[in-house]
Design a protein around this motif. Structure first.
Motif, PDB file in Angstrom:
ATOM      1  N   ASP A 122       0.836  -1.198   0.000  1.00 18.67           N
ATOM      2  CA  ASP A 122       0.000   0.000   0.000  1.00 18.67           C
ATOM      3  C   ASP A 122       0.875   1.254   0.000  1.00 18.67           C
ATOM      4  O   ASP A 122       2.020   1.210   0.438  1.00 18.67           O
ATOM      5  N   ASP A 123       0.294   2.346  -0.464  1.00 14.99           N
ATOM      6  CA  ASP A 123       0.965   3.661  -0.452  1.00 14.99           C
ATOM      7  C   ASP A 123       2.364   3.556  -1.066  1.00 14.99           C
ATOM      8  O   ASP A 123       3.326   4.168  -0.560  1.00 14.99           O
TER       9      ASP A 123
ATOM     10  N   GLU B 160      -4.384   4.391  -6.777  1.00 12.29           N
ATOM     11  CA  GLU B 160      -5.313   4.873  -5.746  1.00 12.29           C
ATOM     12  C   GLU B 160      -5.678   6.327  -6.022  1.00 12.29           C
ATOM     13  O   GLU B 160      -4.913   7.055  -6.652  1.00 12.29           O
TER      14      GLU B 160
END
Ligand code: C2E
Ligand code: CA
Ligand code: CA
Length: 525
Positions: free
Chosen positions: A400-401, A457
């Motif tokens: 993630d990120d 995202e």
């Protein structure tokens, strides 16, 4: 002639004489004996007294040692928290009684000490602490006090300071001093320190209160990444709020106030729904729906993150099972669940995930676990092991990120990862030819080389979507498609997986920008 009576008298007298003589002789002998005995006794007594003295001395010494140990840190030999507080009490009293006398308390915490300790070993960690202690002692003036509390925490009392400016100048000085590399067993080790300052004030009644405030300020210094903060009242209010959140959160678990929202993830090529990210919400009895940013960090500090994540995992998997079994078309639908770095480092995690998979009967490959790049890189070697064990359960793993943490590029090929999630900050400022556009392009080609897929995202505009499509980014998530929604709304999306095709024509114009609100309106029709 001596008669019988005379003889008897003579015998009597001679016996007396003999006895008398014998007694004298005996007396001489007893005196000598006594003298000898006495001498021995005195010797013994002297020995005994000597022994006693020794015992008293060693008792005194060990008492001193105990006293020392009670007030000093074993590793650095610096005063510990007890002595720090004792001294602070005395200084606070002096401050109250002496006009123009002031002091400051500094709470110091080394940044990333755990990473250094874990990656370079405890003995390097200890040496670093010793070296930091040395630099701190060298920095203070006579009358100041440097103490070590726990692990990587130090405290300093600046005795007799003029004011805040002087304290800040000193703090900057020690921060610089700690920032220059340490040479430990031939290796350069870099460190830095966050400092919270509490200035002496007559409002304080207890030494503990000053230390607590300096500690709170230190947390702010860490949070804001400023490195140094001076305590103010609002920080205290915030600390109390956090305490309240922690108490409420414990109840939230018992009273089932937590719930999951679901944000759709689309296949950008076909514009079809393929899965959701499960995002936690807290239905607070008085505050309403609380976003995770307000309670996940608190839960991480208190270990409540573990029951919370387990609840999310269990709940999400149960929900996924229901959806998948509603129609054969839903069998491949997947859910992404976030794992906190704190939980990721927890030994029981693999077993817990395993148990939930068995319990909820979902196909493991339809569960995706998201872990942030920074959490993985906190301790890359342990992370590789943990990721491999999770992977063996058959679940999918996602970073993630991606792009915001420590650079994990050199490790990436060793992680058994299926997906990279490009952080929203790169997507949101993605312009043709811009640096962020280049980053997204690089991440996508890197992922392809490593056999991973990419989720972008935070897609908010048609323009961004178009760019991502040109770059062959497989999956996307963002307000452009939908905000995270409650279960019923998510179910409607599952029943109408192609709804986005109707709204977004396949030939989206790259220059066209549509506000998310416009799309939302169209989608909810
Ligand atoms: P995240 O994992 O990066 O989740 C994505 C966040 O971005 C979500 O915020 C989502 O609502 C938001 N988002 C999605 N699309 C857009 C967009 O187009 N624009 C903008 N501005 N934002 C978008 P949310 O739900 O507030 O979650 C925030 C963070 O809280 C998550 O970031 C995640 O780190 C954490 N979190 C959420 N649920 C959980 C959970 O169950 N466990 C753990 N450990 N962390 C969670
Ligand atoms: Ca996430
Ligand atoms: Ca994210």
């Amino acid at each position: 002639m001596i008669g019988a009576a005379g003889f008897a008298h003579l015998l009597f007298c001679s016996t007396l004489i003999y006895l008398e003589k014998n007694k004298k002789q005996n007396d001489v002998k007893t005196e000598r004996d006594r003298a000898e005995v006495a001498e021995t006794y005195i010797k013994e007594l002297q020995e005994y007294v000597k022994e006693q003295d020794k015992t008293i001395l060693s008792l005194k010494e060990s008492k001193e040692k105990f006293r020392h140990a009670a007030f000093h840190d074993a590793l650095t030999n610096l005063p510990n928290r007890n002595l720090f507080l004792e001294t602070l009490k005395f200084i606070l009293e002096k401050h109250k009684q002496t006009p123009n006398y002031n002091f400051a308390v500094l709470f110091l915490n080394l940044n990333r000490f755990k990473t250094i300790n874990d990656s370079l070993g405890h003995s390097t960690g200890d040496r670093l602490i010793l070296n930091v202690a040395k630099r701190l002692i060298e920095s203070v003036k006579e009358g100041d006090l440097v103490a070590r509390f726990n692990g990587d925490e130090f405290g300093i009392i600046l005795n007799d300071v003029v004011g805040v400016e002087e304290t800040i100048v000193f703090t900057d000085f020690i921060r610089q001093k700690i920032a220059s590399p340490f040479l430990i067993t031939g290796r350069e080790v870099f460190s830095s320190v966050s400092v919270g300052i509490a200035m002496g004030s007559r409002d304080y009644n207890e030494a503990e209160e000053i230390l607590r405030d300096a500690d709170i300020a230190m947390y702010h210094a860490k949070d804001t990444l400023k490195g140094v903060e001076i305590f103010n009242r609002s920080m205290h209010t915030r600390a109390l709020t956090l305490l309240q959140i922690e108490t409420d959160l414990r109840h939230a678990l018992e009273r089932s106030e937590l719930c999951a929202y679901f944000q759709p993830i689309l296949d950008i090529g076909s514009m079809q729904l393929v899965g959701f990210e499960s995002l936690i919400r807290w239905n607070h009895p008085t505050r309403g729906l609380v976003p995770p940013g307000e309670f996940i960090p608190v839960s991480e500090d208190t270990n409540l993150i573990i029951p919370i994540t387990l609840w999310m995992l269990q709940h999400s998997c149960e929900q996924l099972f229901k959806w998948q079994n509603k129609s054969p078309l839903n069998q491949k639908l997947f859910l992404s669940v976030n794992l906190s770095g704190k939980h990721f480092a927890h030994r029981g995690l693999v077993n817990q995930v395993h148990r939930i998979l068995i319990d909820t009967k979902i196909d493991p490959s339809t569960l995706k676990l998201e872990i942030t790049e920074s959490a993985v890189m906190e301790n890359a070697e342990t992370a590789i092991k943990m990721l491999k064990e999770l992977k063996e359960l058959g679940v999918q793993l996602s970073i993630d990120d991606f792009g915001t943490g420590y650079s994990s590029l050199s490790y990436l090929h060793r992680f058994p990862i299926d997906t990279l999630k490009v952080d929203r900050s790169f997507v949101s400022t993605m312009e043709e030819g811009s640096e962020n556009g280049e980053i997204v392009r690089t991440v996508i080609s890197l992922a392809k080389t490593l056999g991973m897929n990419v989720v972008a995202e935070g897609i908010e505009t048609v323009h961004q979507l178009h760019q991502l499509k040109i770059l062959n980014c497989e999956y996307g998530q963002g307000y452009l498609f939908s905000r995270p929604v409650p279960t019923d709304d998510a179910e409607m999306m599952i029943d109408d997986k192609n709804r986005w095709q109707k709204v977004l024509p396949s030939s989206v114009n790259g220059k066209q920008k549509i506000s998310p609100q416009t799309i939302q309106l169209e989608l909810t029709q």
